[in-house]
Design an enzyme around this catalytic site. Structure first.
Site, PDB file in Angstrom:
ATOM      1  N   GLY A  29      21.688   4.313  43.212  1.00 22.05           N
ATOM      2  CA  GLY A  29      22.232   2.960  43.174  1.00 22.05           C
ATOM      3  C   GLY A  29      21.148   1.935  43.405  1.00 22.05           C
ATOM      4  O   GLY A  29      20.130   2.213  44.043  1.00 22.05           O
ATOM      5  N   GLY A  69      20.597  -2.617  43.735  1.00 19.79           N
ATOM      6  CA  GLY A  69      21.201  -3.937  43.785  1.00 19.79           C
ATOM      7  C   GLY A  69      20.205  -4.950  44.309  1.00 19.79           C
ATOM      8  O   GLY A  69      19.007  -4.642  44.478  1.00 19.79           O
ATOM      9  N   ASP A  72      30.371  -7.159  53.661  1.00 20.34           N
ATOM     10  CA  ASP A  72      30.194  -6.775  52.263  1.00 20.34           C
ATOM     11  C   ASP A  72      31.130  -5.622  51.905  1.00 20.34           C
ATOM     12  O   ASP A  72      30.731  -4.672  51.226  1.00 20.34           O
ATOM     13  CB  ASP A  72      28.742  -6.393  51.997  1.00 20.34           C
ATOM     14  CG  ASP A  72      28.389  -6.440  50.508  1.00 20.34           C
ATOM     15  OD1 ASP A  72      29.107  -7.112  49.741  1.00 20.34           O
ATOM     16  OD2 ASP A  72      27.399  -5.800  50.112  1.00 20.34           O
TER      17      ASP A  72
END
Length: 336
Positions: A21, A23, A137
């Site tokens: 992942g 971001g 978040d």
């Protein structure tokens, strides 16, 4: 696509094996902890943040705070450190996938499964809030579904102490699931996580975020638009579940459950899965007292509430929204 040059690199105690992942806040790898001989997840702190000593120390401080949370519904943090100028956080490896990935791959969850995930996440937030930590978040990408059917909350990289004045005033989080007060710089508050969990529950049932559109439009919608009724997309959801989701997404934090513990208590209501009467008896077991509703009939949306005029966003907020949108587009994680 070029191979990631970090694959195979030993960073701190771990050998990085696979990128899982990425971001705006950094990258996450599946890795092997060499001393413990076990699989782990390693988050590399964004290079800009790693270069900024204050930002790096803030990220490490929150990771250390999360490491103190001992709850089976929270991904454990094992270690934080720095190697050759790169900050890293070593976490528990979860054999599964994110809620976002599952819904994208298989479609929305059943009512029962979505409620089970919401209950797990409320329990995780109850543990964090009891320790004075606000996640900030909560979103489908940060909910991991393990191979045994449980759900775990991960990525406390934006977490902050509840009420910390110095943690307000900055646009942080994911705008698809961000409560209105967080988008406008309010200090961390457990009710922010409650709102984000409401949006995550809505996503689990529908495959869509509560609001869509351009980034700035979504931020304004969180502040101005009425909470959507999940039954417009999932008519079989009970009236109590629909009402609770809308209350979690209430613009006014005072009207939401006040923290994870309060939400956990409300999620025990059997009426969230089965329509019940005022006494708590299932309606399906009672003789109907009035004509049956038209199949698929949905109650009207509540009247739109009026709020104080919204001031223009600070330039820094608008810039941050644009940057986050660019990061999401770059990483292929844009939500409907």
């Amino acid at each position: 696509m070029a191979e990631d040059p970090l694959i195979g690199t030993v960073l701190g105690p771990c050998r990085l094996e696979r990128l899982i992942g990425a971001g705006g806040m950094g990258r996450v790898y599946k890795a092997r902890h060499l001393a413990l001989d076990r699989d782990v997840a390693v988050k590399l702190v964004d290079r800009a943040a790693s270069a900024d000593k204050a930002a790096r120390e803030a990220a490490f401080a929150e990771a250390r705070a999360a490491a103190k949370l001992e709850d089976p519904r929270i991904v454990a943090v094992y270690e934080v450190g720095e190697d050759r100028g790169v900050g890293y956080i070593v976490m528990q490896w979860v054999d599964g996938e994110s809620l976002e990935s599952r819904v994208r791959r298989e479609g929305p969850l059943s009512n029962e499964r979505a409620l089970a995930v919401a209950r797990d996440m409320a329990g995780a937030l109850a543990a964090a809030h009891a320790a004075g930590i606000v996640h900030r978040d909560v979103k489908p990408a940060n909910v991991l579904l393990d191979a045994r059917g449980g759900a775990k909350l991960t990525d406390f990289g934006l977490a902050a102490g509840a009420g910390r004045a110095d943690a307000g005033g900055e646009f942080v989080g994911s705008f698809h699931f961000m409560p209105p007060e967080q988008g406008w710089g309010a200090p961390p508050d457990p009710r922010m996580d409650v709102y984000a969990l409401g949006g995550t529950w809505y996503f689990a049932l529908t495959g869509a975020a509560p609001f869509s559109g351009a980034p700035c439009d979504i931020v304004v919608a969180h502040r101005e638009a009425p909470p959507p009724d999940v039954r417009r997309l999932r008519p079989e959801v009970t009236s109590r579940a629909s009402a609770l989701i809308r209350r979690l997404l209430d613009k006014d934090p005072a009207r939401r459950p006040q923290d994870g513990a309060a939400l956990t208590a409300e999620l025990a209501d059997p009426g969230l899965l089965l329509e019940v009467d005022a006494s708590g008896s299932p309606l399906s077991l009672l003789a109907p007292a009035q004509p049956a509703a038209v199949p698929g009939e949905i109650a009207a949306e509540p009247p739109r509430e009026r709020y104080a005029p919204l001031p223009p966003p600070p330039a820094a907020v608008a810039h941050k929204v644009t940057r986050i949108a660019w990061n999401d587009a770059r990483d292929g994680r844009r939500l409907a």
